[in-house]
Design an enzyme around this catalytic site. Structure first.
Site, PDB file in Angstrom:
ATOM      1  N   ASP A  91      47.379  37.090  35.248  1.00  0.00           N
ATOM      2  CA  ASP A  91      46.838  38.422  35.044  1.00  0.00           C
ATOM      3  C   ASP A  91      45.422  38.160  34.978  1.00  0.00           C
ATOM      4  O   ASP A  91      45.016  37.008  34.039  1.00  0.00           O
ATOM      5  CB  ASP A  91      47.409  38.744  33.599  1.00  0.00           C
ATOM      6  CG  ASP A  91      46.909  40.005  33.275  1.00  0.00           C
ATOM      7  OD1 ASP A  91      45.856  40.575  33.700  1.00  0.00           O
ATOM      8  OD2 ASP A  91      47.334  40.668  32.109  1.00  0.00           O
ATOM      9  N   LYS A 156      37.426  47.169  44.823  1.00  0.00           N
ATOM     10  CA  LYS A 156      38.254  48.280  45.064  1.00  0.00           C
ATOM     11  C   LYS A 156      37.755  49.294  43.775  1.00  0.00           C
ATOM     12  O   LYS A 156      37.757  48.712  42.533  1.00  0.00           O
ATOM     13  CB  LYS A 156      39.521  48.648  45.172  1.00  0.00           C
ATOM     14  CG  LYS A 156      40.067  50.032  45.313  1.00  0.00           C
ATOM     15  CD  LYS A 156      41.491  50.359  46.006  1.00  0.00           C
ATOM     16  CE  LYS A 156      42.466  49.586  45.826  1.00  0.00           C
ATOM     17  NZ  LYS A 156      43.425  49.902  46.792  1.00  0.00           N
TER      18      LYS A 156
HETATM   19  C1  SAM Z   1      46.643  47.676  46.237  1.00  0.00           C
HETATM   20  S1  SAM Z   1      47.595  46.061  45.930  1.00  0.00           S
HETATM   21  C2  SAM Z   1      46.755  44.576  46.860  1.00  0.00           C
HETATM   22  C3  SAM Z   1      47.129  44.746  48.071  1.00  0.00           C
HETATM   23  C4  SAM Z   1      46.529  43.650  48.793  1.00  0.00           C
HETATM   24  N1  SAM Z   1      45.256  43.405  48.745  1.00  0.00           N
HETATM   25  C5  SAM Z   1      47.081  43.379  50.302  1.00  0.00           C
HETATM   26  O1  SAM Z   1      46.294  43.692  51.206  1.00  0.00           O
HETATM   27  O2  SAM Z   1      48.475  43.158  50.356  1.00  0.00           O
HETATM   28  C6  SAM Z   1      46.950  46.043  44.299  1.00  0.00           C
HETATM   29  C7  SAM Z   1      47.226  44.801  43.389  1.00  0.00           C
HETATM   30  O3  SAM Z   1      46.743  44.730  42.125  1.00  0.00           O
HETATM   31  C8  SAM Z   1      47.718  43.926  41.496  1.00  0.00           C
HETATM   32  N2  SAM Z   1      47.197  43.979  39.885  1.00  0.00           N
HETATM   33  C9  SAM Z   1      47.028  44.898  39.200  1.00  0.00           C
HETATM   34  N3  SAM Z   1      46.621  44.619  37.874  1.00  0.00           N
HETATM   35  C10 SAM Z   1      46.556  43.217  38.025  1.00  0.00           C
HETATM   36  C11 SAM Z   1      46.015  42.132  36.867  1.00  0.00           C
HETATM   37  N4  SAM Z   1      45.944  42.644  35.634  1.00  0.00           N
HETATM   38  N5  SAM Z   1      46.161  40.937  37.557  1.00  0.00           N
HETATM   39  C12 SAM Z   1      46.274  40.666  38.612  1.00  0.00           C
HETATM   40  N6  SAM Z   1      46.649  41.426  39.470  1.00  0.00           N
HETATM   41  C13 SAM Z   1      46.821  42.800  39.286  1.00  0.00           C
HETATM   42  C14 SAM Z   1      48.828  44.744  41.480  1.00  0.00           C
HETATM   43  O4  SAM Z   1      49.845  43.723  41.118  1.00  0.00           O
HETATM   44  C15 SAM Z   1      48.886  45.022  43.138  1.00  0.00           C
HETATM   45  O5  SAM Z   1      49.764  44.085  43.773  1.00  0.00           O
END
Ligand code: SAM
Length: 241
Positions: A91, A156
């Protein structure tokens, strides 16, 4: 609803292209477009990919940095192995994650941090946008701690309250900051990428943490209350535990 989603999914040319090119996610093309325009990563670079699951951005980063480079990916979810990448479950809000990331790179600074981090969308725009702002701020906080001077960062963000504060926080820490909407982002999407280059050397400016700076900014515009400011609490991101 499910039928409409299925039809849109089938029609999506980027999803088809991703499948044909062996990318795990259509979002790979967003990073390719960002890379083509801004040349964020170079051969031999070390790159941290925040929110890497399922791995589309990691695949693109590996193509760019090549055998001599290093790509570390972190996500809440498990990412299937990708040859050439060190992938971890973690995380980004947890300070221990930062230590694990750095030890993956043998304590060395990174050249680039790429973040496509996004919350699980609730469908309520204000909520999703607020959580996204917090996650992007955390990504910036990690980036400024681990980037070498001159390093680059992309994250993003969703258009809306507080995004100007995030842009300002980036401007204080990088000498080049642009907003960019890749054509692979869906037409209706309000997502935008903040592309930052040339990390200013640490200490060259009077630098507080981006989290503190943006929290103060959100209080000033009345989005966060300061009622509980004096109580002893654990603060993670903008939230109080
Ligand atoms: C849009 S997806 C990413 C897609 C990736 N860039 C790809 O091309 O395959 C966003 C990701 O952010 C992750 N995410 C959200 N909160 C997070 C956190 N606190 N720590 C780490 N990852 C996190 C989610 O689990 C998710 O897999």
């Amino acid at each position: 609803m499910a039928k409409r989603w299925y039809q849109e999914h089938q029609r999506d040319p980027w999803r088809r292209q991703a499948k044909n090119n062996g990318y795990r996610a259509r979002s790979a093309f967003k990073l390719k477009q960002i890379q083509d325009k801004y040349n964020l990563m170079r051969q031999g670079d070390s790159v941290l990919d925040i929110g890497c699951h399922p791995g589309g951005w990691t695949q693109v980063a590996i193509e760019v940095v090549g055998m001599g480079g290093k790509v570390v990916g972190v996500d809440l979810r498990t990412t299937e192995p990708i040859p050439g990448a060190a992938l971890m479950v973690g995380d980004v809000m947890d300070p221990l994650t930062l230590d694990r990331i750095l030890s993956e790179n043998e304590g060395n600074a990174f050249n680039s941090v790429i973040s496509d981090i996004s919350p699980n969308l609730t469908g309520r725009y204000d909520t999703d946008q607020a959580i996204s702002l917090e996650l992007s701020t955390m990504a910036l906080d990690v980036a400024v701690k681990i980037l070498a001077p001159g390093g680059s960062f992309v994250t993003k963000a969703f258009q809306g309250t507080g995004i100007e504060l995030l842009v300002k926080a980036c401007r204080g820490r990088f000498s080049f900051v642009r907003r960019f909407s890749p054509i692979a982002s869906r037409n209706a999407s309000s997502e935008v990428y903040l592309v930052c280059k040339n990390r200013k050397p640490n200490g060259s400016i009077n630098e507080s943490s981006p989290i503190a700076e943006i929290t103060t900014g959100l209080r000033e515009i009345g989005v966060l209350s300061s009622e509980q400011e004096d109580k002893e609490e654990t603060v993670v991101g903008f939230r109080r535990l």
